[in-house]
Every structure is written in C-alpha cells, then in structure tokens.
Design a protein around this motif. Sequence first.
Motif, PDB file in Angstrom:
ATOM      1  N   LYS A 415       0.797  -1.221   0.000  1.00 54.92           N
ATOM      2  CA  LYS A 415       0.000   0.000   0.000  1.00 54.92           C
ATOM      3  C   LYS A 415       0.832   1.275   0.000  1.00 54.92           C
ATOM      4  N   GLU A 416       2.016   1.227   0.581  1.00 48.72           N
ATOM      5  CA  GLU A 416       2.847   2.430   0.564  1.00 48.72           C
ATOM      6  C   GLU A 416       4.289   2.080   0.963  1.00 48.72           C
ATOM      7  N   HIS A 417       5.207   2.972   0.584  1.00 51.32           N
ATOM      8  CA  HIS A 417       6.623   2.874   0.959  1.00 51.32           C
ATOM      9  C   HIS A 417       7.027   4.173   1.659  1.00 51.32           C
ATOM     10  N   ASN A 418       7.684   4.050   2.809  1.00 50.69           N
ATOM     11  CA  ASN A 418       8.262   5.218   3.491  1.00 50.69           C
ATOM     12  C   ASN A 418       9.668   4.867   3.969  1.00 50.69           C
ATOM     13  N   THR A 419      10.628   5.704   3.618  1.00 45.47           N
ATOM     14  CA  THR A 419      12.004   5.418   4.072  1.00 45.47           C
ATOM     15  C   THR A 419      12.108   5.529   5.584  1.00 45.47           C
ATOM     16  N   HIS A 420      11.346   6.436   6.171  1.00 43.75           N
ATOM     17  CA  HIS A 420      11.338   6.601   7.635  1.00 43.75           C
ATOM     18  C   HIS A 420       9.884   6.763   8.099  1.00 43.75           C
ATOM     19  N   ARG A 421       9.587   6.140   9.216  1.00 48.13           N
ATOM     20  CA  ARG A 421       8.232   6.262   9.759  1.00 48.13           C
ATOM     21  C   ARG A 421       8.272   5.971  11.254  1.00 48.13           C
ATOM     22  N   VAL A 422       7.369   6.617  11.987  1.00 50.46           N
ATOM     23  CA  VAL A 422       7.241   6.352  13.416  1.00 50.46           C
ATOM     24  C   VAL A 422       6.003   5.496  13.627  1.00 50.46           C
ATOM     25  N   LEU A 423       6.214   4.286  14.136  1.00 43.79           N
ATOM     26  CA  LEU A 423       5.095   3.370  14.404  1.00 43.79           C
ATOM     27  C   LEU A 423       4.591   3.624  15.817  1.00 43.79           C
ATOM     28  N   LYS A 424       3.266   3.839  15.924  1.00 46.18           N
ATOM     29  CA  LYS A 424       2.688   4.133  17.232  1.00 46.18           C
ATOM     30  C   LYS A 424       1.638   3.085  17.591  1.00 46.18           C
ATOM     31  N   GLY A 425       1.706   2.669  18.843  1.00 44.75           N
ATOM     32  CA  GLY A 425       0.731   1.723  19.356  1.00 44.75           C
ATOM     33  C   GLY A 425       0.231   2.172  20.707  1.00 44.75           C
ATOM     34  N   GLU A 426      -0.506   1.286  21.371  1.00 45.69           N
ATOM     35  CA  GLU A 426      -1.095   1.626  22.668  1.00 45.69           C
ATOM     36  C   GLU A 426      -0.028   1.934  23.707  1.00 45.69           C
ATOM     37  N   ASN A 427       1.080   1.187  23.645  1.00 46.89           N
ATOM     38  CA  ASN A 427       2.121   1.384  24.666  1.00 46.89           C
ATOM     39  C   ASN A 427       3.522   1.476  24.053  1.00 46.89           C
ATOM     40  N   TYR A 428       3.562   1.925  22.789  1.00 50.06           N
ATOM     41  CA  TYR A 428       4.873   2.090  22.165  1.00 50.06           C
ATOM     42  C   TYR A 428       4.840   3.169  21.095  1.00 50.06           C
ATOM     43  N   GLU A 429       6.019   3.697  20.787  1.00 47.25           N
ATOM     44  CA  GLU A 429       6.211   4.676  19.725  1.00 47.25           C
ATOM     45  C   GLU A 429       7.623   4.485  19.206  1.00 47.25           C
ATOM     46  N   THR A 430       7.722   3.848  18.002  1.00 46.89           N
ATOM     47  CA  THR A 430       9.038   3.420  17.519  1.00 46.89           C
ATOM     48  C   THR A 430       9.321   3.953  16.125  1.00 46.89           C
ATOM     49  N   PRO A 431      10.432   4.679  15.969  1.00 49.12           N
ATOM     50  CA  PRO A 431      10.826   5.092  14.615  1.00 49.12           C
ATOM     51  C   PRO A 431      11.477   3.929  13.882  1.00 49.12           C
TER      52      PRO A 431
END
Length: 493
Positions: A415-431
């Motif tokens: 669906k998409e490509h990103n060289t950098h992204r921050v993944l966010k969840g209920e108890n995490y936030e990860t680049p």
Amino acid sequence: MKKNWLLRIVFGIAGVLIVAVIAVLIWQKGYYGNRWYGNTTINGVDVSKQTLAESKQKLIEAHQDYSLTIKAREDGILTINGSDIDYKFDIGSQFDDLFATQHGSMSFFGKKREYTMDYDVDYDAKKVAKIASESALMTGDGYKIKKPVNAHVKYSAEKKQYECIAEKLGNKLKKKVFIQAIEDTLQKAQTEMDLTDEKAFPDVYKAPKITSEDEELQTALSACNNAAIRFIKWNMGEGVTEQITPEEISKWITYKNGKIKYDQTAISDWIEAFCLKYKTVGKTRTIKDHNGKNVKIYGGDYGWQMDYEKTLSQALKALKKPIDASLTEAYINDASTDNQEALTIKCKVEYLNTAFQKDYNNFAVDWDTQNYTEISLADQMVYVFRNGKVAYSCKTISGRPVEGRSTPTGAYFIKEHNTHRVLKGENYETPVDSWVRITWSGTGFHAAPWQSWSSWTKDYYKVRGSHGCLNLEPSVAKKIYDMVKYREAVFIH
C-alpha cells in the motif's frame, strides 16, 4: 266506367275486412272477458288464456313448496327453502288491478305481455340475512371468493413493453346489497335469481375502481414505458458487460397518483448483488509456495471491489434521467439494436480497490502469478517471486502469537513505501526505516535493529515477536523495500 268498377271492388274488400275485424274484436271481448290475453306471464308464470280464478290457483300452487335458487359468478349456487325462512305467500290486491288494467286496453294477437308485481308475502328477514351471510357465496367455504382487480398496466417480456391488462370483476358480494336483492326477489315470489345478469343486479358485486376505459390507464401506460424502457450499461472489461434492462426496471417501478415511484430497496439489492458478483477481495486463492506446492490462502484485502455507493448513485441517476418520448415510442414500434442503443445510458465502473488482472473464468486469479511475495509464518521466512521463481528470500520475525499482536494471514497488497516512519501503538512509539505497508491496520515490513538476529530461529517470534509487523534485519530491509512493488500481491500463511 273501369275506374268506378275498381273503386267499388276496393271499398267492398275494405268493408269485408272492417266487418271481420269488428267480429274478431267482439269475439275476443267475449272470450277474453274473464281470461288473461294470450302470451301473458306474471313474474315468470304463464297465465295465458286462464280465467282469473284459474290463474290465481296456478300461482298459489306454484308457490306451495317455494324455494329460491340463486346463481352467482364462478358457478356459485345458493338455494333458500321457503320453510327455512317461514315463507308465506298470498296473491294480493295488485293481481286484480293488473287484470283490470290489461282488459282496459285493446289487445293484438301475438303480442307478449310480461308483468311483474309484488305479492303479499311474509318471511323472517333475520333468517334470510343469516342464511345469506353464512352462505358459501359470502364466506368462501368451498367456494373461492375473488376480489375485483383493477385494470392496470404490466410489463410484457415478450412484447418488451408495458401493456394494458383488463380489469377482473371477481365475485365478492356486497353483503347489504345482496340481502336486499334476495328480499326484493322473495317479494315477487320468483324462484330463480341470476346474479350474473349485470342489468338486473348491477350493484350486488364489488366492482373494480379502474376499468379499461379509464383515460388514466393510458397515461399510466405512457409513463411506465418511458420510465422502464432504458438500458443502463457498465463495461466490465475483457469483453464483459453488465446492464439493467427494462424488464428489471419494470419490477422496481409503480405508477401512483400520476407519478412514477421507485423501489429503493430492490434497486439497492440489485446493485449490491452486482458489486458482489465482481468482488474478488476475500476470495480463496491457490498459490505456488517456495517449495512449488499448492497453498490455499484465505481472506485478506487483495482484489477487485466496486464502489457500492457510487454505483448505486449512477443507477439512480440513470433511472431518473429524462428520455425523449419519441425514442421510447421508436423502440416500442421496433426493438432494433439501433433503437436500443439510443436508449442506452453508459456508466463508468467505479472501484474502491483494483487488482492486477481480470479472469472471468476464474475470478480468484486476479493477481500476477509470476511476481508476488510469500510470507511463511511457520518458517518465519519471506520469499519474493520474480518470473515465477524465488528471486530473493530472507528471515523475518512476525507478530507475537498473543491477542492483539499476531500477524494476520491472507492475501494483501503493498500500500505504501516510506524510508522513515514512526510506528505508534497503545504502549509504544518506535521510529523505523524502510517501512512497507501491507495492511491498513498497521502490518508491514520494516528494519528492526533491536532484535537479536544471531539468536533467530523459526520459533523466536513466540517470545520476541513484534506487534504484528514483519521485522527484518537492517541489512535486508532496504532490499525488500526496493524489490516489492506498489499494489503487488503479498500472501501471508
């Protein structure tokens, strides 16, 4: 001399005729002085040439064991016996008055004289009403009662147009009118009553409100033909088309109070079935895995899916589009291809989601069978296929197999490509780097340098699994990022 001779002959014959007529009239006056004239009936009973006393006796005898037989539509029969309604009969004074009236005028041989009169009769009206009300003619017990049907317009698939359907009279009686008609007949002591005689009993049956002669029927015919005779067409590709036909439209429209009304539910159902017919999202697919074996893949979001809302809007707009009546009339007179084309409204297929190809012989083969990605959760491996062969493979760590973290299975698309992204969840936030989205819910490829790749096994994910993503070694994440293409199929099993 000759003229005088002819006149004497003519006057002589005329005199003889006058004498003869006078003689006949004198004889008739004497013979019929106390008799009814020939061809005389009273309430259907023949009293010709009978004396007043003889005719009275005949009428009395005719009604000693009185019964009334009622004939109705659809072979209905009801017999009312005089004994069941306490029926009593007497001739009454009208009889003598009628005799005097007949003899107060000249009579001519051969003339029919049909008289009706009310007798002096008595009966129990409550018993009459009860018998009539409880009869099969009213209750339908053993006698099928049919309500009247209005004349109406109906689409003919054979004629490819609407036509007028004549009204049906039915056989549903008006209770009060029926009972009153019985009482009127009893009053005349008639033994038969034919309700099918519309002249004698014009109001005894409930009648259709609309007949074939009503002008409104022709208005409805024109309106329905103009509304229904049109073709709404979608080109599905690969030589396949779908269309809504006049026959289908005729099931969705009704004419009421001068207007065409549409069955929105029926139209929506048709469009839904149309969209589902060409929907391949969620279909079961069979792929060749990295070992060359057939593997069935269930679910996912890969495939074709039409936009239901937009397609429904297209259909409604096309159904209500004004069409020149002359085009409709031309098709009614000649349902040729050219005349049909003039009534065809073409619509563009609107999709929510598309796939690689269309195969209407096998709807599930909608992906590029030579170029795709396979993810084996059992092996914890990624296999990228090119030209039908595994071109690249690598290790992965999928979601930990607990609620809310496991990696979904099924057929998806990139669906998409990103060289950098921050993944966010209920108890995490990860680049992360090299992010490639697979599902809209958040599953995708990305580099995971925090994982202990030297400790990797195919069971490692059970204790160190992700939140659903497919973790990759940093050294291979960029390779996957570059290889997998936008909208390409990804099969997870």
